[in-house]
Design an enzyme around this catalytic site. Sequence first.
Site, short mmCIF file in Angstrom:
data_model
loop_
_atom_site.label_atom_id
_atom_site.label_comp_id
_atom_site.label_asym_id
_atom_site.label_seq_id
_atom_site.Cartn_x
_atom_site.Cartn_y
_atom_site.Cartn_z
N SER A 124 -43.84 67.70 -55.34
CA SER A 124 -45.02 67.77 -54.47
C SER A 124 -46.13 68.58 -55.12
O SER A 124 -45.88 69.46 -55.96
CB SER A 124 -44.66 68.41 -53.13
OG SER A 124 -43.67 67.68 -52.47
N1 SAH Z 1 -39.13 69.06 -52.26
C1 SAH Z 1 -39.26 68.23 -53.45
C2 SAH Z 1 -40.14 67.03 -53.18
C3 SAH Z 1 -39.51 65.79 -53.68
S1 SAH Z 1 -40.19 64.28 -53.11
C4 SAH Z 1 -39.74 69.03 -54.64
O1 SAH Z 1 -40.15 70.18 -54.46
O2 SAH Z 1 -39.70 68.52 -55.77
C5 SAH Z 1 -39.15 63.93 -51.72
C6 SAH Z 1 -37.67 63.86 -51.98
O3 SAH Z 1 -37.05 63.45 -50.75
C7 SAH Z 1 -37.21 62.85 -53.03
O4 SAH Z 1 -36.41 63.50 -53.97
C8 SAH Z 1 -36.43 61.82 -52.23
O5 SAH Z 1 -35.35 61.26 -52.96
C9 SAH Z 1 -35.93 62.66 -51.07
N2 SAH Z 1 -35.53 61.91 -49.87
C10 SAH Z 1 -36.09 60.77 -49.35
N3 SAH Z 1 -35.43 60.39 -48.25
C11 SAH Z 1 -34.43 61.31 -48.05
C12 SAH Z 1 -33.41 61.46 -47.08
N4 SAH Z 1 -33.25 60.60 -46.06
N5 SAH Z 1 -32.56 62.51 -47.17
C13 SAH Z 1 -32.69 63.41 -48.20
N6 SAH Z 1 -33.63 63.31 -49.15
C14 SAH Z 1 -34.49 62.28 -49.09
#
Ligand code: SAH
Length: 213
Positions: free
Chosen positions: A64
């Site tokens: 993000s």
């Molecule tokens: N907090 C992360 C942001 C990653 S983007 C960071 O700081 O890098 C969002 C993430 O949510 C992705 O890795 C994606 O695979 C995950 N995601 C999407 N749907 C999800 C779900 N149902 N349960 C857990 N993770 C999920």
Amino acid sequence: MLDSYKHKGLRNKLVEELINKGIKDLSVLDAIANVPRHLFMDSGFIDHAYQDKAFPIGSGQTISQPFTVAFQTELLNVKKGDKILEIGTGSGYQAAVLCEIGAKVFTIERIKELYRKTSVFLPSINYRPKKMIYGDGNIGYVEESPYDGIIVTAGASEIPEKLFTQLKIGGRLVVPIGSEVQKMVLYLKKAENEYEIKDFGDFQFVPLLKNKI
Ligand code: SAH
């Protein structure tokens, strides 16, 4: 790859940028100043690490934007020792920011590859969430509930109802809701089944999907 004075200088500039964009919480700004974001990115993107932008982290996902991380963390109002559930571990950057503030972090990722990579990486740079879970964040993690705060870091097309019951009274749920563009929504749990709801405008996230892969 190490953390150098050059990286620290770039982080301080990023913190100034976040202050100019309206972030006020000092514990959040301190955390951003301390977490070496360049280590969370594929080496090809290291030059971009301290720009206020989202970047790819593999498996079609992104780390993000720093402003978004700071904004969501500020809305969570995290205190040292708070129990926080994060949905969407991804690169682990948001989890590291929460650890830096002193939260007890539980974090869920649905993509096995990312879960594996980040489970090894975070402890290697001394960030130790209480638990990293491979699972579907839509159902939360009832085993450790209730939480002081729950943060969803992917865009939810519908409100993930199961998370509400895993929140303490007085707790906060921060979740971007919507399909193409998301509204950042804060739910303050006043009593069982009683919430104060606040809307904080448009953001853009990768989608919150169902089931593990
Ligand atoms: N907090 C992360 C942001 C990653 S983007 C960071 O700081 O890098 C969002 C993430 O949510 C992705 O890795 C994606 O695979 C995950 N995601 C999407 N749907 C999800 C779900 N149902 N349960 C857990 N993770 C999920």
